[in-house]
Write an enzyme that holds these catalytic residues in place. Structure first.
Site, mmCIF file in Angstrom:
data_model
loop_
_atom_site.group_PDB
_atom_site.id
_atom_site.type_symbol
_atom_site.label_atom_id
_atom_site.label_comp_id
_atom_site.label_asym_id
_atom_site.label_seq_id
_atom_site.Cartn_x
_atom_site.Cartn_y
_atom_site.Cartn_z
ATOM 1 N N GLY A 526 0.803 -1.214 0.000
ATOM 2 C CA GLY A 526 0.000 0.000 0.000
ATOM 3 C C GLY A 526 0.833 1.259 0.000
ATOM 4 O O GLY A 526 2.066 1.241 0.068
ATOM 5 N N HIS A 527 0.155 2.395 -0.060
ATOM 6 C CA HIS A 527 0.845 3.683 -0.152
ATOM 7 C C HIS A 527 1.659 3.988 1.098
ATOM 8 O O HIS A 527 2.793 4.456 1.000
ATOM 9 C CB HIS A 527 -0.183 4.798 -0.376
ATOM 10 C CG HIS A 527 -0.835 4.729 -1.719
ATOM 11 N ND1 HIS A 527 -0.165 5.002 -2.882
ATOM 12 C CD2 HIS A 527 -2.096 4.403 -2.088
ATOM 13 C CE1 HIS A 527 -0.981 4.869 -3.908
ATOM 14 N NE2 HIS A 527 -2.155 4.507 -3.458
ATOM 15 N N LEU A 528 1.118 3.719 2.286
ATOM 16 C CA LEU A 528 1.866 4.042 3.507
ATOM 17 C C LEU A 528 3.126 3.185 3.604
ATOM 18 O O LEU A 528 4.178 3.651 4.043
ATOM 19 C CB LEU A 528 0.994 3.846 4.749
ATOM 20 C CG LEU A 528 1.588 4.453 6.028
ATOM 21 C CD1 LEU A 528 1.596 5.968 5.945
ATOM 22 C CD2 LEU A 528 0.823 4.007 7.259
ATOM 23 N N HIS A 621 4.531 7.943 -8.186
ATOM 24 C CA HIS A 621 3.668 7.437 -7.105
ATOM 25 C C HIS A 621 2.451 8.345 -6.936
ATOM 26 O O HIS A 621 1.334 7.880 -6.692
ATOM 27 C CB HIS A 621 4.467 7.363 -5.809
ATOM 28 C CG HIS A 621 3.765 6.629 -4.708
ATOM 29 N ND1 HIS A 621 4.281 6.538 -3.446
ATOM 30 C CD2 HIS A 621 2.589 5.975 -4.674
ATOM 31 C CE1 HIS A 621 3.456 5.854 -2.683
ATOM 32 N NE2 HIS A 621 2.413 5.506 -3.406
#
Length: 868
Positions: A526-528, A621
């Site tokens: 995921g992004h985090l 991103h």
């Protein structure tokens, strides 16, 4: 003669209109299917891009060995994936996001320019003394000799004296003989899969180098350095070893052992052996590696080490860890009589030892070899094989004191370079030990090793959490800061341990201050997780209960190597923090890190920000984050705007007191179902079935008892609300559409005075899964409508939804979870859709809201399987 049919033109007119309408309906459905498929492609490509980015970030840690081919192919996969995301997003959004191509093109051009840049050979002297070089001089001295110089100059360890003929000298040799263009041409056309062609080309290229002339000033520099070494040794006929030290050798493990080393070289052979080592870059196996791994011919720059020959009584190899069990605190040492070539090449059996403990407290002799022959340097140049003397047969090559000394070297080198080492050593006839080489030891991947049994733990410390997925390896300690909402981020302390239930990208804003991140739920793709790796913040996700076990202010140590969280500050864990110095000088690692600066930083964390638009995308991103967010909005908007006529739908036969019409995009209804009606048993859409289970789990109790105020509020709202459809004012029942496929569901329901939309995709990949819910309307006064949406929002927050309330509208979302997890949440939504009808009429104070909250929560928990 029959009379003309005067009504025929009218019949024809209406028939034509019906046909046109049917075509419009089919076109509308085709358009929805086309855009739905584009939406699916956005999610699919987004997931693939994030996976590749995550792998690149892991490689950039310096813990793994990789090559330029990996960097180029990985970036190509990212670039192609993002281009497909943009193309499909524009199909979905009807060309609304064409400007996304601008930040994409800007980053793509910059990254490709960096990837095509030639390796710069530093301008240095032709010769550098061993004590003048270290790991930072890899571009000049090559990997092997740069690290050997580090051992001598920085660590003060015993290595043979010597010097290195630099890569700048190699460049001068190539330019002097005007062979660079020939070498370029031969490698550019070379098919390494054709072995005959490979061998023939290899011989031609090696011959070019061997036949070349060493420039006079380079020849002088080599011979002067050799004579100086002889003077220091007090031996004018000092024998030497001439060793390769290519640009990537001992940095890229794949290239270890590909080049030539000449042993026991006399003065008169030195220059010839120098050229021989240079030519060994073009052996068939070396050419295969360079071409197969995607390196450029300009990077085939060879430095050459000239070291005093050690007249070896014993030689061998040493690993600072067991490659099969690197968690075990053990050093492996093997030894042979004579020169170490026979140990490296496995020509003879070796003595094998295992050394345990910091001070070599335990030495296990696993095997004492019965070695019959050994390799030695004779009075003539080169080496030859002799029998092991009878008095040495069957005896161990090393005593415990020598083994302990070697083990001490191993520990010192691993600590210095920050990772396990693969070393070669030799002991001379007087019993002095020398290190000949140290390079990174190639281990099984950390992810694979982490799965081997129970993780290693520190004795005497309380483990608070011992499960989860490592998203970014490392260790950190600090006070716990549990963050439930964005508002909590304002008080996040410097060096705090961020503890969250979900890994929302909005939490990335404090990662620069965080010493570690721990979550209950979350994916390492995921992004985090991506941003955590960007900042190199140790992170453990999916611990299940971190927010319940870890309390605000509690000091903890996060070991994101073995996925443990300890109570208090555990120096033993922090001391073992991974460092990546050994690989820092690698040009390919530097290149990867440089392009990642244009790929992985995340600037778009808040969808509500005015910068959340194509022009706000600074990195690749950012583009994936933007596309993922707006694709869901675009599909929802399309669901609202599309209209499917009755001929395109099937009516659902059900006992729920609402009319439901099904539009099947693909595989949502069992094959073979005909007619205009469909039963629930015929539905095979996974998300729809989950919603329906929630709708029908408990019977609706009917509308709540309404006081006079509530009733008048409803009537007044119904007659004055300009947004209310006149048909809805006439009755409480309207058609409700459900658009489905096997894994997708978009359910739009209007009942009475309120409207809701539930949309979900539940596939096999958690990164693609999501549930969104919108709830608005009601006919009571504004205060009661607002109380109801807050009431519904509170229920959804209890079941992990992220919610946002605007006036009398509620927006909720949940994504990035396993299918089974989201099925249970869809049951919650199904129940809420049925059982909150007309509740706004009784929401006249907070006490009543709380009573209904407790009552409905009890009902939901009676049939939904969600641990808390």
């Amino acid at each position: 003669m029959p009379l003309p049919n005067v009504f025929q033109p009218v019949f024809d007119f209406f028939s034509k209109k019906r046909q046109e309408k049917a075509l419009r309906d089919e076109d509308d459905k085709a358009l929805f299917i086309e855009r739905y498929k584009a939406f699916r492609e956005v999610l699919k490509n987004n997931n693939e891009v994030l996976m590749t980015m995550a792998d690149m970030q892991e490689k950039a840690s310096g813990t793994f060995v990789f090559d330029r081919a990996y960097v180029e192919s990985s970036y190509q996969a990212v670039s192609d994936g993002i281009k497909r995301i943009i193309d499909n997003l524009n199909v979905l959004g009807n060309e609304k996001y064409k400007d996304l191509i601008i930040p994409y093109q800007k980053n793509d051009d910059a990254i490709r320019e960096r990837l095509s840049a030639e390796v710069a050979i530093p301008k240095t002297g032709y010769v550098l003394h061993l004590k003048e070089i270290g790991k930072e001089t890899v571009p000049s001295a090559g990997g092997k000799l740069a690290h050997l110089g580090e051992l001598a100059g920085v660590l003060g360890l015993h290595v043979p004296p010597g010097f290195v003929v630099t890569t700048y000298a190699y460049q001068a040799f190539v330019q002097h003989n005007q062979i660079q263009d020939i070498l370029n041409e031969k490698t550019s056309k070379l098919d390494v899969r054709n072995y005959d062609k490979l061998t023939a080309t290899s011989q031609e290229m090696q011959q070019l180098v061997r036949n070349g002339q060493i420039p006079a000033d380079l020849e002088k520099a080599i011979l002067d350095a050799y004579r100086a070494m002889c003077e220091r040794a007090g031996d004018e006929n000092l024998r030497v070893s001439v060793r390769s030290s290519a640009l990537h050798e001992d940095i890229m493990a794949s290239f270890a052992g590909q080049y030539e080393t000449a042993l026991n070289v006399p003065a008169e052979d030195l220059l010839a052996q120098y050229k021989s080592v240079l030519s060994s870059q073009f052996t068939p196996r070396a050419l295969f590696y360079y071409k197969d791994k995607g390196f450029h011919i300009e990077e085939m720059a060879m430095a050459v080490g000239v070291l005093a020959m050690v007249e070896s009584k014993v030689s061998g190899i040493m690993y600072s860890r067991d490659p099969g069990s690197p968690k075990e605190d053990v050093i492996l040492i093997n030894a042979v009589w004579g020169l170490g070539v026979y140990a490296v090449e496995g020509v003879v059996p070796t003595d094998n030892h295992r050394v345990f403990g910091e001070d070599a407290r335990e030495i296990t002799r696993e095997e004492i070899a019965c070695q019959e022959v050994m390799l030695v340097g004779g009075p003539e140049a080169g080496t030859h094989e002799v029998h092991v003397p009878k008095e040495l047969l069957g005896k161990p090559c090393l005593n415990n004191e020598q083994i302990s000394e070697l083990a001490g070297y191993a520990r010192k080198l691993e600590a210095h370079f920050g990772q396990p080492q693969d070393m070669e050593w030799a002991m001379d006839q007087e019993g002095r030990l020398y290190l000949l080489q140290s390079r990174p030891l190639r281990l099984a991947s950390p992810r694979a090793l982490a799965d081997e049994g129970r993780p290693m733990v520190s004795k005497g410390y309380k483990i608070l959490l011992d499960s989860g997925n490592v998203a970014c390896r490392g260790a950190g300690a600090g006070p716990v800061c549990v963050v439930n909402r964005e508002e909590d981020l304002a008080d996040f302390p410097e060096g705090g341990v961020l503890v969250v239930r979900h890994t929302h990208p909005e939490f990335a804003v404090v990662l620069q201050k965080a010493s570690a991140v721990v979550s209950d739920i979350g994916t390492v793709l995921g992004h985090l997780a991506t941003v955590a790796r960007e900042y190199d913040v140790p992170a453990i996700f999916n611990t299940e209960n971190a927010t319940r076990v870890l309390k605000n202010g509690m000091k903890v140590t996060v070991d994101a190597v073995y996925a443990n969280v300890y109570e208090g500050v555990v120096e033993e864990v922090l001391k073992g923090k991974r460092t990546t110095d050994a690989f820092q000088s690698s040009p390919v690692l530097k290149e990867l890190r440089e392009i990642l600066r244009m790929i992985t930083p995340l600037n778009l964390t808040d969808p509500r920000s005015p910068d959340f638009r194509p022009t706000g995308c600074k990195t690749l991103h950012d583009i994936t984050r933007f596309a993922h967010e707006v694709s869901m909005r675009a599909l929802f908007d399309l669901s609202k705007e599309s209209y499917f006529a009755a001929r395109s739908t099937k009516q659902l036969v059900c006992e729920v007191p609402m009319q439901w019409w099904i539009i099947d995009l693909e595989d949502g209804i069992k094959e073979g179902v005909k007619g205009k009606k469909v039963r629930y048993e015929d539905i095979q859409s996974i998300p729809m079935r989950a919603v329906w289970e929630g709708m029908t789990a408990l019977p609706w109790k009917g509308p709540p008892p309404v006081d006079t105020k509530g009733f008048l509020s409803v009537m007044f709202g119904a007659t004055t609300d300009p947004t209310m459809d006149p048909l809805v004012r006439k009755g409480f029942v309207d058609k409700n559409y459900i658009i489905i496929s096997k894994h997708f569901c978009n359910l739009s329901s209007r009942l009475g005075f309120h409207f809701s939309t539930t949309e979900a995709y539940l596939g096999h990949n958690p990164n693609e899964n999501y549930v969104s819910f919108i709830f608005k309307g009601g006919a009571a006064d504004v205060d009661r409508r607002v109380r109801r949406v807050h009431f519904v929002g509170k229920l959804l927050q209890h079941f992990d939804f992220r919610t946002e309330v605007k006036d009398d509208s509620l927006f909720a979302r949940l994504d990035g979870h396993e299918q089974d997890y989201l099925k249970e949440r869809l049951k919650v939504l199904g129940h809420i859709m049925i059982h909150t009808r007309q509740l706004d009429m009784v929401m006249f104070n907070d006490a009543m809201v709380n009573w209904y909250y407790q009552d409905m929560l009890k009902g939901i928990e009676s049939f939904v399987s969600i641990p808390h």
